[in-house]
Write a protein that holds these residues in place. Structure first.
Motif, mmCIF file in Angstrom:
data_model
loop_
_atom_site.group_PDB
_atom_site.id
_atom_site.type_symbol
_atom_site.label_atom_id
_atom_site.label_comp_id
_atom_site.label_asym_id
_atom_site.label_seq_id
_atom_site.Cartn_x
_atom_site.Cartn_y
_atom_site.Cartn_z
ATOM 1 N N ARG A 269 -15.884 0.691 -0.472
ATOM 2 C CA ARG A 269 -15.216 1.839 -1.501
ATOM 3 C C ARG A 269 -13.717 1.856 -0.614
ATOM 4 O O ARG A 269 -13.332 2.763 -0.707
ATOM 5 C CB ARG A 269 -16.065 2.888 -1.299
ATOM 6 C CG ARG A 269 -15.067 4.104 -2.217
ATOM 7 C CD ARG A 269 -15.532 4.906 -2.458
ATOM 8 N NE ARG A 269 -16.297 4.903 -3.867
ATOM 9 C CZ ARG A 269 -17.168 5.936 -4.571
ATOM 10 N NH1 ARG A 269 -17.354 7.314 -4.303
ATOM 11 N NH2 ARG A 269 -17.067 5.534 -6.600
ATOM 12 N N PHE A 270 -13.909 2.467 1.014
ATOM 13 C CA PHE A 270 -13.482 3.054 2.164
ATOM 14 C C PHE A 270 -12.437 2.048 3.082
ATOM 15 O O PHE A 270 -11.900 1.945 3.809
ATOM 16 C CB PHE A 270 -14.110 3.607 3.390
ATOM 17 C CG PHE A 270 -15.024 5.046 1.980
ATOM 18 C CD1 PHE A 270 -14.232 5.660 1.756
ATOM 19 C CD2 PHE A 270 -16.082 5.445 1.870
ATOM 20 C CE1 PHE A 270 -14.308 7.027 0.761
ATOM 21 C CE2 PHE A 270 -16.954 6.564 0.932
ATOM 22 C CZ PHE A 270 -15.785 7.613 1.006
ATOM 23 N N ASP A 271 -13.057 0.388 3.223
ATOM 24 C CA ASP A 271 -12.064 -0.274 3.321
ATOM 25 C C ASP A 271 -10.922 -1.329 2.491
ATOM 26 O O ASP A 271 -11.120 -1.600 1.260
ATOM 27 C CB ASP A 271 -12.809 -1.633 3.787
ATOM 28 C CG ASP A 271 -12.431 -2.839 4.285
ATOM 29 O OD1 ASP A 271 -11.179 -2.559 5.087
ATOM 30 O OD2 ASP A 271 -12.792 -3.730 4.526
ATOM 31 N N GLN A 272 -10.163 0.016 2.436
ATOM 32 C CA GLN A 272 -8.243 -0.257 1.620
ATOM 33 C C GLN A 272 -7.716 -0.767 2.700
ATOM 34 O O GLN A 272 -7.028 -0.546 2.158
ATOM 35 C CB GLN A 272 -8.517 1.160 1.570
ATOM 36 C CG GLN A 272 -9.531 1.837 0.022
ATOM 37 C CD GLN A 272 -9.555 3.185 -0.343
ATOM 38 O OE1 GLN A 272 -8.634 3.713 0.319
ATOM 39 N NE2 GLN A 272 -10.495 4.219 -0.036
ATOM 40 N N ARG A 273 -8.360 -1.701 3.859
ATOM 41 C CA ARG A 273 -6.912 -1.959 4.569
ATOM 42 C C ARG A 273 -6.133 -3.354 3.568
ATOM 43 O O ARG A 273 -6.577 -4.247 3.116
ATOM 44 C CB ARG A 273 -7.782 -2.575 5.571
ATOM 45 C CG ARG A 273 -8.156 -1.726 7.080
ATOM 46 C CD ARG A 273 -9.117 -2.652 7.375
ATOM 47 N NE ARG A 273 -10.136 -3.062 7.638
ATOM 48 C CZ ARG A 273 -11.007 -4.258 7.710
ATOM 49 N NH1 ARG A 273 -11.030 -4.282 9.095
ATOM 50 N NH2 ARG A 273 -12.364 -4.585 7.428
ATOM 51 N N GLY A 274 -4.708 -2.894 4.027
ATOM 52 C CA GLY A 274 -4.086 -3.328 2.889
ATOM 53 C C GLY A 274 -3.239 -3.469 1.638
ATOM 54 O O GLY A 274 -2.855 -3.651 1.601
ATOM 55 N N LEU A 275 -3.802 -2.525 1.584
ATOM 56 C CA LEU A 275 -3.062 -1.350 0.463
ATOM 57 C C LEU A 275 -2.304 -0.726 0.377
ATOM 58 O O LEU A 275 -1.601 -0.021 1.847
ATOM 59 C CB LEU A 275 -4.113 -0.469 -0.196
ATOM 60 C CG LEU A 275 -5.731 -0.815 -1.072
ATOM 61 C CD1 LEU A 275 -6.733 0.125 -1.560
ATOM 62 C CD2 LEU A 275 -5.385 -1.999 -2.141
ATOM 63 N N SER A 276 -1.449 -0.722 0.224
ATOM 64 C CA SER A 276 0.259 -0.362 0.226
ATOM 65 C C SER A 276 0.090 1.558 -0.292
ATOM 66 O O SER A 276 -1.008 1.540 -1.030
ATOM 67 C CB SER A 276 1.597 -0.239 -1.330
ATOM 68 O OG SER A 276 0.676 -0.253 -2.279
ATOM 69 N N PRO A 277 0.735 2.293 0.136
ATOM 70 C CA PRO A 277 0.751 3.929 -0.135
ATOM 71 C C PRO A 277 0.765 3.882 -1.682
ATOM 72 O O PRO A 277 0.389 4.941 -2.124
ATOM 73 C CB PRO A 277 2.103 4.102 0.051
ATOM 74 C CG PRO A 277 2.282 3.823 1.662
ATOM 75 C CD PRO A 277 2.136 2.011 0.759
ATOM 76 N N ARG A 278 1.355 3.201 -2.522
ATOM 77 C CA ARG A 278 1.549 3.575 -3.341
ATOM 78 C C ARG A 278 -0.428 3.030 -4.316
ATOM 79 O O ARG A 278 -0.439 4.090 -5.551
ATOM 80 C CB ARG A 278 2.664 2.618 -4.321
ATOM 81 C CG ARG A 278 2.361 2.288 -6.087
ATOM 82 C CD ARG A 278 3.487 1.953 -7.059
ATOM 83 N NE ARG A 278 3.574 1.483 -7.979
ATOM 84 C CZ ARG A 278 3.799 2.942 -9.291
ATOM 85 N NH1 ARG A 278 4.249 3.647 -8.905
ATOM 86 N NH2 ARG A 278 3.379 2.621 -10.368
#
Length: 446
Positions: A269-278
């Motif tokens: 759930r919290f590993d959001q590495r690589g997601l853009s700000p959008r």
């Protein structure tokens, strides 16, 4: 047929394993576009987190087994209240459903079925709201009124907005997870408790996972965990799958055996590495109209697992603040927002891995313009007053706010209105009612 509970014979016999669940989902997906069909839609909330998704699927399945759709042209279907392309951003739910054998391609998403304007010949005969109790403010007023009148059942654990008809059967209780309430309802019907919550089946495991992730593994220090959540986990534990991914759950009744499962859900759930700000803004997003009538405030709250200081690095730009500024402004304008609130929740590596929350406000450049012709200086002053008012309003609900260093990372995008929450347990469930109470008393500049 009572929407409260049913002792009627199940409409379909047998345990709901992955094969049976997928057959149910495929039949519902086909019915959603078939003329002459009457749909009973079970809709989760617009954030579509694991709790909401699990509840929609589980409750729809149990209502079907209860005989809600008694006629040949009637179907109960779960509706996941996001576009299909957004599902991949719910990494914990995507991993869990895939590993349990649930065919995600057979789920119905918002771009498959517009409940406000269904395909020709398809009727929305009844609407169930689960993990929320008010329709999205993004629906047109006329469409929202028409749909609200069809709401027959509400099961939720958020503050009661009282926007459903008096005829609806309503269960709104302050549990840590809505999955607890859905489990309790299903367990009241003997055939559903046996078949829908069958041992090793996907639904028991989904509900079990949702309660764990929503209550931080039943952490007694977390205000969101209640004795009812504990009881639900204890009752579901003997029914969960023996293994999910690489995590063994043979003895899920043992608290220590649950830790690995919870940690894997949390990591995904919290590993959001690589997601853009959008992508961070849209992955767990809810929107409300706060105040009455056409002059109500449009407020969006985006939750994600990246510190505000690191948010700009996900966009690939050289200037973190400008990357976040552009993303927030475009996102807020697309949704017609007056205020965008960002809530970051993460394990703080600078504090020994302790769970932490940060908060920021974004006002679109014309949020408080008061109409065309208002000069930039006046608008800037109004926005500063609005930001200060919001911070003062939310501070007590969130245990106090401590301003972050505006020079660090992307924090500069928020013009000094980015904070560390002193109470890391206070989530969107605390923020929304406090903000709604204040803005409902605050005239919006015209």
């Amino acid at each position: 047929m009572s929407w409260r509970t049913s002792a009627a014979p199940a409409s379909t016999a047998g345990a709901v394993d992955a094969t049976a669940l997928n057959a149910f989902l495929r039949a519902g997906q086909a019915a959603a576009t078939t003329p002459g069909t009457k749909l009973y839609v079970v809709m989760g909330n617009e954030a579509a987190d694991l709790d909401s998704i699990a509840c929609a699927i589980a409750l729809a399945t149990s209502l079907d087994r209860d005989g809600v759709a008694a006629e040949a042209n009637e179907r109960v279907i779960p509706l996941i209240a996001i576009p299909r392309d957004d599902f991949s951003l719910r990494a914990d739910a995507a991993w869990l459903l895939r590993d349990l054998g649930v065919d995600v391609s057979s789920l119905v998403f918002l771009d498959d079925l517009d409940v406000a304007a269904p395909p020709s010949g398809v009727e929305i005969a009844g609407l169930t709201l689960v993990d929320h109790n008010a329709l999205s403010p993004r629906l047109a007023a006329s469409a929202a009124a028409a749909l609200a009148s069809k709401t027959v059942l509400v099961i939720d654990h958020h503050d009661d907005e009282k926007k459903y008809p008096d005829t609806a059967f309503v269960t709104i209780e302050p549990t840590g997870s809505c999955a607890t309430l859905v489990f309790e309802r299903i367990a009241k019907t003997r055939s559903c408790a046996r078949d829908v919550l069958c041992a090793g089946g996907p639904i028991a495991t989904m509900l079990f996972a949702a309660v764990l992730i929503d209550t931080q593994n039943l952490d007694p220090a977390a205000t969101r965990s209640t004795p009812r959540d504990v009881a639900a986990v204890d009752a579901l534990a003997p029914r969960v799958a023996a293994k999910v991914g690489d995590v063994a759950l043979v003895d899920a009744s043992d608290a220590s055996a649950r830790i690995g499962f919870y940690e894997e859900l949390k990591r995904r759930r919290f590993d959001q590495r690589g997601l853009s700000p959008r992508d961070l803004l849209r992955r767990d997003y809810k929107q409300w109209t706060m105040g009455d009538g056409r002059w109500g405030w449009e407020v969006g709250v985006a939750s994600f697992g990246v510190p505000l200081t690191e948010m700009g690095g996900r966009g690939g730009g050289d200037d973190a603040s400008s990357v976040v500024t552009a993303a927030c402004d475009a996102f807020a304008r697309e949704r017609g927002l007056d205020v965008l609130v960002l809530m970051a929740a993460f394990d703080d590596a600078n504090d020994g891995g302790a769970f932490a929350r940060q908060l920021a406000f974004w006002l679109p450049s014309a949020a408080s313009s008061g109409g065309a012709g208002v000069d930039a200086e006046t608008r800037s002053k109004r926005d500063a007053v609005l930001r200060e008012m919001i911070a003062e309003t939310l501070a007590p609900a969130l245990g106090g706010l401590e301003r972050l260093d505006a020079e660090e990372g992307a924090v500069g995008a928020f013009e000094g209105r980015a904070y560390a929450q002193r109470d890391a347990r206070a989530s969107r469930k605390k923020l929304q009612p406090a903000m709604a109470a204040r803005l409902s008393e605050t005239p919006k500049p015209r």
